[in-house]
Design a protein around this motif. Structure first.
Motif, short mmCIF file in Angstrom:
data_model
loop_
_atom_site.label_atom_id
_atom_site.label_comp_id
_atom_site.label_asym_id
_atom_site.label_seq_id
_atom_site.Cartn_x
_atom_site.Cartn_y
_atom_site.Cartn_z
N UNK A 117 16.72 58.77 9.98
CA UNK A 117 15.91 59.82 10.58
C UNK A 117 16.74 60.49 11.66
N UNK A 118 16.85 61.81 11.57
CA UNK A 118 17.62 62.55 12.57
C UNK A 118 16.80 62.75 13.84
N UNK B 285 8.75 53.00 16.35
CA UNK B 285 9.78 52.29 15.61
C UNK B 285 11.11 53.01 15.56
N UNK B 286 11.15 54.26 16.02
CA UNK B 286 12.41 54.99 16.08
C UNK B 286 13.12 54.65 17.40
N UNK C 106 18.49 62.28 23.07
CA UNK C 106 18.16 62.27 21.65
C UNK C 106 17.05 61.25 21.41
N UNK C 107 16.02 61.64 20.69
CA UNK C 107 14.90 60.73 20.42
C UNK C 107 14.39 60.92 19.01
N UNK C 108 13.84 59.82 18.45
CA UNK C 108 13.27 59.87 17.10
C UNK C 108 14.24 59.54 16.00
N UNK C 109 15.43 58.99 16.35
CA UNK C 109 16.41 58.70 15.29
C UNK C 109 16.26 57.26 14.78
N UNK D 293 27.58 65.54 21.70
CA UNK D 293 27.75 65.15 20.30
C UNK D 293 26.96 63.87 20.03
N UNK D 294 26.16 63.90 18.98
CA UNK D 294 25.40 62.72 18.55
C UNK D 294 25.81 62.36 17.14
#
Length: 368
Positions: A202-203, A255-256, A221-224, A276-277
């Protein structure tokens, strides 16, 4: 919580893996003198996801992923067998602490004996690597060199163990067979059981945040998913090593995962910076260029608030004045009373008072 404490005591930083490299790892920790913590804890991991848990209090190995229950479809007594292995290791590691305390000339206090072992398998090249490392009180004690199949002792107190294990050829053969064959075979089974979760990607949503105009800039960054990710800042295409603080990967309630990287406020040339991610399993990087208009902040300028309040007050006063002028123009003039027309000096207070009371009484009755 016990698992988190275990990993903290182990001082372990789970390594990042590529999209085609899978790993099976086991971590053992035996402790002495640690209050409110089991004397022995064992945790298994597949691709950095916990698959089981055992400690000396529950005395039972239990699954930590739903898909791990599939293993009993082919081996009904799997969990009973794993429990027996952990119970045997518990006794061994308890004795190891006593031996190590003698070699280090120690008596009481807190002491930790650890072991990390497992294997890695590249499903494209077929390359296999194994490792078996032991530690005592937070430092390396003895480790297996898989190339020479000999033990390496970085501390003098471990030399006795090295000589003993190097001479035991049957023991070394068993180790080699496990790390090159058995460990990999089980790893492939586990990966097949959990492929819907292990292969999921999940990006994230990436945002630039700043508390105030003078504070550091955060790339968040969130939700990966999964939790194997890397984030860094770069300038002119080169990764920055200084003025950057990268946080840990943290879980979200769904859960991410989330993570962030802080950058010291640039003095100029903002357009040269970007965040950069990189997510395991995803070939393309997510690059976010540093642009002032894209930065989100909860900072509020007090000067602007003061101006807004002043304008608001003036607007209210202006409207009130305008309303009063309109009221005065539209209000009917009171006709002169008989008394005043006759030149009487007696004020007509009684009538005004009665009318005023009547008006108040009417208002109250309507309101009630």
């Amino acid at each position: 919580m016990k698992t988190v404490m275990f990993l903290t005591l182990l001082g372990l930083f789970l390594h990042d893996t590529t999209a085609v490299t899978h790993s099976l790892q086991y971590f053992y920790t035996a402790s002495s003198g640690v209050p409110n913590f089991p004397e022995f804890v064992a945790v298994g991991m597949v691709d950095d996801f916990q698959i089981d848990y055992y400690d000396s209090n529950i005395k039972k190995d239990v699954p930590k992923q739903d898909w791990m229950n599939k293993v009993t479809e082919r081996k009904a007594d799997y969990w009973e067998g794993e429990t027996r292995k952990r119970q045997g290791a518990q006794q061994t590691f308890k004795a190891n602490i006593d031996t190590a305390k003698q070699r280090f000339n120690q008596t009481g206090g807190v002491h930790i004996n650890q072991r990390m072992y497992g294997c890695e398998w590249d499903d494209e090249t077929g390359e296999v690597n194994g490792y078996d490392q032991h530690g005592y009180d937070g430092e390396d004690f003895i480790a297996l060199d898989m190339k020479t199949m000999t033990w390496v002792a970085p501390r003098p107190q471990a030399v006795i163990t090295k000589h003993k294990w190097d001479k035991d050829k049957a023991f070394l053969a068993t180790k080699q067979n496990y790390f090159t064959t058995m460990c990999v075979a089980w790893l492939k089974k586990y990966v097949d059981y959990g492929k819907s979760s292990l292969m999921r990607t999940d990006l994230p949503t990436v945002s630039l945040l700043q508390k105030s105009p003078s504070s550091r800039i955060t790339c968040h960054a969130t939700g990966f998913y999964p939790n194997r990710a890397v984030m860094f800042w770069r300038k002119d295409g080169e990764e920055l090593q200084e003025d950057v603080d990268v946080g840990e990967i943290l879980p979200n309630p769904d859960g991410s995962f989330q993570m962030s990287a802080d950058l010291e406020l640039p003095s100029g040339d903002w357009e040269k910076y970007d965040c950069v991610f990189q997510l395991s399993g995803v070939k393309e990087d997510i690059v976010t260029r540093l642009e002032k208009r894209e930065i989100k902040t909860n900072h509020v300028d007090n000067t602007i608030i003061g101006i807004g309040i002043a304008v608001g007050v003036l607007l209210v006063l202006a409207l009130a004045g305008l309303g009063y002028m309109i009221y005065k123009k539209r209000a009917p003039k009171r006709p002169p009373s008989i008394a005043s027309s006759c030149g009487s000096e007696q004020p007509i207070l009684e009538k005004d008072k009665d009318n005023s009371l009547d008006s108040v009484s009417f208002f109250i009755s309507v309101s009630n």
